[in-house]
Scaffold this motif. Structure first.
Motif, mmCIF file in Angstrom:
data_model
loop_
_atom_site.group_PDB
_atom_site.id
_atom_site.type_symbol
_atom_site.label_atom_id
_atom_site.label_comp_id
_atom_site.label_asym_id
_atom_site.label_seq_id
_atom_site.Cartn_x
_atom_site.Cartn_y
_atom_site.Cartn_z
ATOM 1 N N VAL A 7 0.847 -1.193 0.000
ATOM 2 C CA VAL A 7 0.000 0.000 0.000
ATOM 3 C C VAL A 7 0.885 1.247 0.000
ATOM 4 C CG1 VAL A 7 -1.704 1.315 1.305
ATOM 5 C CG2 VAL A 7 -1.850 -1.177 1.211
ATOM 6 N N GLY A 13 -5.636 4.732 -0.285
ATOM 7 C CA GLY A 13 -5.773 3.302 -0.503
ATOM 8 C C GLY A 13 -5.197 2.824 -1.822
ATOM 9 N N THR A 230 -14.484 -0.620 -2.630
ATOM 10 C CA THR A 230 -13.232 0.126 -2.578
ATOM 11 C C THR A 230 -13.512 1.465 -1.916
ATOM 12 O OG1 THR A 230 -11.356 0.892 -3.905
ATOM 13 C CG2 THR A 230 -13.542 1.205 -4.845
ATOM 14 N N GLN A 234 -15.740 -0.198 0.989
ATOM 15 C CA GLN A 234 -15.258 -1.460 1.548
ATOM 16 C C GLN A 234 -16.090 -1.915 2.741
ATOM 17 O OE1 GLN A 234 -10.789 -1.973 1.741
ATOM 18 N NE2 GLN A 234 -10.866 0.204 1.214
#
Length: 472
Positions: A7, A13, A230, A234
């Motif tokens: 990440v 993200g 996402t 999420q």
């Protein structure tokens, strides 16, 4: 499944793409080793960035529950691309696609004071600029300035006609009333708009009502988004595969019922292509010859200048502060794989893989592999049938080939049409002309074609079919 991806800190993200090791050198954002651009024997490039979604900011006056970029009022302008950087990127985009459609979005793009400057620069360069907004800040003066800057349309987010649902989902008291007021102002200014709705169990039963309202309000399109897990999404769960099938069947009927009034499409659920192929062979949706266009004819730019295959897939394939747009588009190993790689699981066995292929962003969100199967699909392929191809002879993104003579005035009007639909438009106009014995395309012939179309768009044509721009 591909290996785990590290990440990138403080980038909403985003994850680095698993390119060749030489790509991520020093700070991890080295130039891509450019691969040759794919060109057919006829000189036609099959992979052109016809549509680019550009998140200009992470700032937003709302904080929607499903926001893929996790935007909010707490975000800063510090890392946003500056105006001159945006101009340079637009020039680089135009070098790859002469007439792209730029979706200027956010966060809330109306919070950028240079939005009109960016839109005007893009329009002058040959792009079609549209704005994606939550609609709450669309004052009369802002709509005028957007239109004066060359903005051709506005996409509005409306998730319910019930304030209790929409305002809670968008985390903004009075948000629905403000957005509906924006719709009235857009209609009065004769600026095209479309409605975007994110599907949840909370608004599932409202679908037909939302479509009817959008058509009556004068929208030129209605887009139904299926959740991809996402960003803040999420923490949410989408519908089951069986429920998705039920919605797609209803959406297929609705897009047929409203044909000639308003286009209706699914987003992040390309499985609708199977339904229209089976039940509605005349559907304009079948003009799309590609599977999910993510990374093939479509990509996203983040506020900091990172490029990802689409807004819902946080795999960074390049950095526009260190690379040119062309280097990224033509050289990314991830994009090359997405364009020609084998799909995994049942998507790879499915006879509809050429016209559907499943949602690549959802595959990545669920498994970490953007080539894996899309688990939101209920269809079980046999694995023995040959791949199904669209029966349309002219498709979106096809090369523009004129076989008849076009007058300068007609050619100029053609230039107003976004590049990815020009091939379809040229084909229809020239077929019409031949059937009626015309040997030259003029504005008068184009007007006859327009009049013969079974389209009223609520008694108002979209911008590219109009004779003139709306009055000031």
């Amino acid at each position: 499944m591909q290996r785990s991806l590290p990440v990138v800190p403080r980038q909403g993200g985003l994850v680095r793409a698993p390119e060749a090791p030489a790509v991520w050198q020093a700070e991890g954002w080295a130039r891509v080793q450019s691969a040759p651009t794919v060109v057919t024997e006829e000189g036609f490039r099959p992979h052109v960035p016809h549509v680019v979604a550009w998140n200009l900011t992470r700032r937003c006056n709302l904080s929607c529950a499903h926001c893929y970029i996790s935007a909010g009022s707490w975000e800063s302008v510090a890392d946003e691309l500056k105006t001159d950087e945006c101009f340079r990127i637009i020039d680089e985009m135009i070098a790859e696609s002469a007439a792209p459609m730029l979706i200027l979005s956010g966060g809330e793009p109306l919070l950028r004071q240079d939005l009109e400057e960016i839109a005007a620069y893009a329009t002058t360069a040959g792009a079609t600029a549209v704005v994606g907004t939550n609609g709450t800040r669309l004052t009369d003066s802002r709509i005028r300035s957007l239109r004066d800057a060359g903005v051709r349309g506005v996409a509005l987010s409306i998730d319910s006609l019930k304030p209790s649902y929409h305002d809670r989902f968008r985390h903004g008291h009075g948000a629905l009333d403000d957005t509906l007021a924006g719709v009235d102002r857009l209609r009065a200014a004769r600026l095209d708009f479309l409605v975007q709705t994110t599907l949840t169990r909370g608004n599932r039963t409202e679908l037909a009502q939302l479509v009817e309202w959008a058509a009556d309000a004068g929208a030129v399109s209605f887009n139904l988004y299926f959740l991809v897990a996402t960003g803040r999404g999420q923490s949410m769960s989408g519908l089951t595969p069986a429920e998705n099938e039920e919605v797609l069947r209803e959406l297929t009927k609705l897009q047929r019922a409203y044909r000639g009034v308003m286009m209706i499409r699914s987003k992040c659920q390309p499985q609708i292509m199977r339904h229209v192929y089976e039940d509605d062979p005349d559907s304009p949706l079948l003009n799309y010859r590609t599977r999910c266009p993510c990374g093939s004819q479509y990509c996203r730019i983040t506020p900091e200048g990172r490029v990802t295959p689409c807004p819902y897939m946080p795999v960074v394939v390049g950095d526009l502060r260190r690379q040119t747009f062309g280097e990224i588009w033509n050289g990314s190993a991830v994009l090359q794989r997405m364009r020609g790689g084998e799909l995994g699981g049942k998507c790879g066995r499915c006879e509809y893989r050429s016209i559907c292929g499943g949602c690549r962003a959802r595959a990545f969100a669920d498994s970490g592999d953007y080539m894996a199967e899309d688990t939101s699909c209920a269809y079980e392929p046999t694995g023995v049938a040959n791949p199904i191809e669209t029966k349309k002879s002219i498709t979106y993104g096809a090369r523009v080939e004129t076989k008849l003579e076009w007058s300068p005035e007609a050619a100029e009007r053609l230039e107003r049409i976004p590049g990815f639909v020009r091939g379809v438009v040229v084909g229809r106009i020239e077929n019409f002309a031949r059937e009626r014995g015309f040997s030259k395309i003029t504005p008068e012939v184009m007007s006859e074609v327009r009049a013969s179309m079974p389209v009223d768009f609520s008694k108002r044509l979209p911008f590219f079919a109009q004779n003139e721009d709306p009055p000031a």
